[in-house]
Design a protein around this motif. Structure first.
Motif, PDB file in Angstrom:
ATOM      1  N   PRO A   4      63.558  30.168  39.425  1.00 56.59           N
ATOM      2  CA  PRO A   4      63.568  28.743  39.777  1.00 56.59           C
ATOM      3  C   PRO A   4      62.176  28.123  39.764  1.00 56.59           C
ATOM      4  N   LEU A   5      62.159  26.826  39.547  1.00 56.58           N
ATOM      5  CA  LEU A   5      60.952  26.029  39.759  1.00 56.58           C
ATOM      6  C   LEU A   5      60.887  25.769  41.256  1.00 56.58           C
ATOM      7  N   ASN A   6      59.723  26.009  41.870  1.00 53.54           N
ATOM      8  CA  ASN A   6      59.616  25.805  43.316  1.00 53.54           C
ATOM      9  C   ASN A   6      58.801  24.557  43.606  1.00 53.54           C
ATOM     10  N   VAL A   7      59.437  23.563  44.224  1.00 54.17           N
ATOM     11  CA  VAL A   7      58.768  22.327  44.615  1.00 54.17           C
ATOM     12  C   VAL A   7      58.938  22.181  46.122  1.00 54.17           C
ATOM     13  N   ARG A   8      57.822  22.322  46.882  1.00 57.47           N
ATOM     14  CA  ARG A   8      57.846  22.202  48.345  1.00 57.47           C
ATOM     15  C   ARG A   8      58.875  23.113  48.998  1.00 57.47           C
ATOM     16  N   GLY A   9      59.106  24.289  48.429  1.00 60.48           N
ATOM     17  CA  GLY A   9      60.083  25.221  48.987  1.00 60.48           C
ATOM     18  C   GLY A   9      61.505  24.988  48.489  1.00 60.48           C
ATOM     19  N   PHE A  10      61.730  23.885  47.757  1.00 63.84           N
ATOM     20  CA  PHE A  10      63.031  23.661  47.124  1.00 63.84           C
ATOM     21  C   PHE A  10      63.048  24.497  45.845  1.00 63.84           C
ATOM     22  N   GLU A  11      64.038  25.373  45.689  1.00 68.50           N
ATOM     23  CA  GLU A  11      64.137  26.207  44.487  1.00 68.50           C
ATOM     24  C   GLU A  11      65.086  25.521  43.510  1.00 68.50           C
ATOM     25  N   ILE A  12      64.529  25.089  42.381  1.00 70.73           N
ATOM     26  CA  ILE A  12      65.301  24.298  41.416  1.00 70.73           C
ATOM     27  C   ILE A  12      65.614  25.139  40.187  1.00 70.73           C
ATOM     28  N   TYR A  13      66.914  25.419  40.010  1.00 66.10           N
ATOM     29  CA  TYR A  13      67.403  26.167  38.844  1.00 66.10           C
ATOM     30  C   TYR A  13      67.891  25.138  37.840  1.00 66.10           C
ATOM     31  N   SER A  14      67.006  24.739  36.936  1.00 64.32           N
ATOM     32  CA  SER A  14      67.413  23.684  36.009  1.00 64.32           C
ATOM     33  C   SER A  14      68.295  24.291  34.908  1.00 64.32           C
ATOM     34  N   GLY A  15      69.423  23.639  34.644  1.00 61.17           N
ATOM     35  CA  GLY A  15      70.371  24.131  33.645  1.00 61.17           C
ATOM     36  C   GLY A  15      71.075  25.426  34.037  1.00 61.17           C
ATOM     37  N   TYR A  16      71.315  25.610  35.327  1.00 59.23           N
ATOM     38  CA  TYR A  16      72.019  26.825  35.793  1.00 59.23           C
ATOM     39  C   TYR A  16      73.408  26.928  35.150  1.00 59.23           C
ATOM     40  N   PHE A  17      74.129  25.806  35.086  1.00 59.60           N
ATOM     41  CA  PHE A  17      75.465  25.784  34.468  1.00 59.60           C
ATOM     42  C   PHE A  17      75.385  25.170  33.077  1.00 59.60           C
ATOM     43  N   ASP A  18      75.982  25.832  32.080  1.00 56.79           N
ATOM     44  CA  ASP A  18      76.065  25.218  30.752  1.00 56.79           C
ATOM     45  C   ASP A  18      77.220  24.208  30.730  1.00 56.79           C
ATOM     46  N   VAL A  19      77.349  23.474  29.621  1.00 58.15           N
ATOM     47  CA  VAL A  19      78.323  22.370  29.586  1.00 58.15           C
ATOM     48  C   VAL A  19      79.760  22.869  29.785  1.00 58.15           C
ATOM     49  N   SER A  20      80.096  24.033  29.249  1.00 58.02           N
ATOM     50  CA  SER A  20      81.485  24.492  29.421  1.00 58.02           C
ATOM     51  C   SER A  20      81.746  24.873  30.880  1.00 58.02           C
ATOM     52  N   GLU A  21      80.742  25.440  31.549  1.00 53.45           N
ATOM     53  CA  GLU A  21      80.890  25.729  32.986  1.00 53.45           C
ATOM     54  C   GLU A  21      80.960  24.438  33.802  1.00 53.45           C
ATOM     55  N   GLN A  22      80.159  23.457  33.423  1.00 50.24           N
ATOM     56  CA  GLN A  22      80.187  22.155  34.116  1.00 50.24           C
ATOM     57  C   GLN A  22      81.568  21.513  33.985  1.00 50.24           C
ATOM     58  N   THR A  23      82.142  21.594  32.765  1.00 46.85           N
ATOM     59  CA  THR A  23      83.467  21.016  32.510  1.00 46.85           C
ATOM     60  C   THR A  23      84.518  21.713  33.368  1.00 46.85           C
ATOM     61  N   PHE A  24      84.412  23.042  33.466  1.00 44.01           N
ATOM     62  CA  PHE A  24      85.336  23.821  34.306  1.00 44.01           C
ATOM     63  C   PHE A  24      85.199  23.403  35.775  1.00 44.01           C
ATOM     64  N   LEU A  25      83.962  23.274  36.246  1.00 45.17           N
ATOM     65  CA  LEU A  25      83.734  22.873  37.647  1.00 45.17           C
ATOM     66  C   LEU A  25      84.296  21.487  37.932  1.00 45.17           C
ATOM     67  N   VAL A  26      84.145  20.566  36.972  1.00 44.14           N
ATOM     68  CA  VAL A  26      84.681  19.211  37.173  1.00 44.14           C
ATOM     69  C   VAL A  26      86.203  19.272  37.340  1.00 44.14           C
ATOM     70  N   GLU A  27      86.873  20.117  36.549  1.00 43.02           N
ATOM     71  CA  GLU A  27      88.335  20.273  36.691  1.00 43.02           C
ATOM     72  C   GLU A  27      88.685  20.836  38.065  1.00 43.02           C
ATOM     73  N   GLU A  28      87.915  21.829  38.524  1.00 42.69           N
ATOM     74  CA  GLU A  28      88.146  22.407  39.853  1.00 42.69           C
ATOM     75  C   GLU A  28      87.978  21.345  40.951  1.00 42.69           C
ATOM     76  N   ILE A  29      86.959  20.522  40.795  1.00 42.90           N
ATOM     77  CA  ILE A  29      86.703  19.483  41.805  1.00 42.90           C
ATOM     78  C   ILE A  29      87.795  18.409  41.766  1.00 42.90           C
ATOM     79  N   ARG A  30      88.245  18.047  40.550  1.00 48.32           N
ATOM     80  CA  ARG A  30      89.346  17.072  40.434  1.00 48.32           C
ATOM     81  C   ARG A  30      90.574  17.585  41.171  1.00 48.32           C
TER      82      ARG A  30
END
Ligand code: MD3
Ligand code: FE
Length: 201
Positions: A4-30
Motif C-alpha cells: 500500500p501507499l501510506n499517507v499519514r498512516g492511511f494504507e491505500i491499496y490503489s486498484g485492489y479490485f479489478d473491473v470484473s471484481e468491482q462489477t461482482f461487488l456492485v451486484e452483491e451490494i444491489r
C-alpha cells in the motif's frame, strides 16, 4: 502481494479490485440494498445528510434525532443482510489477525453529495481497524489529524481502491469534499458507493 501507499498512516491499496471484481461487488451490494434499502439519515440536530446509507452485517449504523449509533435492524424493522463473502475475504486478506467485521456500512453519493470532516467514534473499541472500498465515481478524500483542525492532505479515491485505517489513523478526522461526476462507468446511474467494514462491539 500489493504494497500500500501510506499517507499519514492511511494504507491505500490503489486498484485492489479489478473491473470484473468491482462489477461482482456492485451486484452483491444491489442484492443487499433490495433487502435493506438506502435511506437518508438525519443528524441529531435534524439536518438531512447528503449521503444515502444502508448496512450489512450484525449491526448497521444509523443517525436520526435520537443520535448516532449502531442498531441490529434497518429502520424498516428488517434484519440487515449478511456481509458479502468477497468483502469478508478482503478483510481477512488485509488484516489476517483482526476480529471479523460486524458491520459493512454502505454509503451512496450522488455527484453533489459530500461528507464533512468527522471521526468515527461510535464503535465500542476505537482501536479496531476499518477497511474502506470505493466503487464508481472518484471522490476527493481529506485526511486530517487526531484532533480537530490543523493541516490536512487530500487524495482522489478511485473505483476499486481500498483503504485500511489502523493505529493512529483510525482516530483521524476525515471526510469527502466532492465527487467527480461521470468519472467512472461502473454504476449505470452514476455516483459513488463507499463500503466500510467495521468492528462495532
Ligand atoms: C478513517 N466514509 O463512512 S471512507 C464513513 O468515502 C466515512 O464514504 C467516507 O468516512 C466515504 O465514516 C470515507 C475512508 C474512511 C472510512 C472510515 C474511517 C476513513 C476512516 C474510520 C476511521 C478513520
Ligand atoms: Fe468516517
Amino acid at each position: 502481494c500489493a504494497m500500500p501507499l501510506n499517507v499519514r498512516g492511511f494504507e491505500i491499496y490503489s486498484g485492489y479490485f479489478d473491473v470484473s471484481e468491482q462489477t461482482f461487488l456492485v451486484e452483491e451490494i444491489r442484492s443487499c440494498l433490495r433487502a435493506a434499502p438506502l435511506f437518508q439519515p438525519v443528524t441529531p440536530r435534524g439536518n438531512p445528510m447528503s449521503v444515502r446509507m444502508s448496512s450489512a452485517g450484525q449491526f448497521g449504523w444509523v443517525s436520526d434525532r435520537q443520535g448516532y449509533r449502531y442498531e441490529p435492524k434497518h429502520p424498516s424493522g428488517v434484519a440487515w443482510p449478511a456481509i458479502p463473502e468477497r468483502l469478508l475475504e478482503t478483510w481477512r486478506d488485509l488484516l489476517p489477525t483482526a476480529r471479523p467485521p460486524e458491520c459493512c456500512l454502505i454509503n451512496w453519493y450522488a455527484s453533489d453529495a459530500k461528507m464533512g470532516m468527522h471521526q468515527d467514534k461510535d464503535e465500542a473499541d476505537m482501536d479496531q481497524p476499518v477497511v474502506s472500498v470505493s466503487l464508481g465515481d472518484e471522490a476527493l478524500f481529506r485526511m486530517g489529524n487526531q484532533t480537530k483542525g490543523g493541516k490536512t492532505e487530500s487524495i482522489w479515491l478511485r473505483s476499486g481502491d481500498v483503504v485500511v485505517m489502523n493505529g493512529p489513523a483510525r482516530r483521524a478526522f476525515h471526510g469527502i469534499d466532492r465527487v467527480r461526476a461521470n468519472s467512472s462507468t461502473l454504476l449505470p446511474n452514476g455516483g459513488r458507493i463507499n463500503l466500510t467494514l467495521r468492528v462495532v462491539t
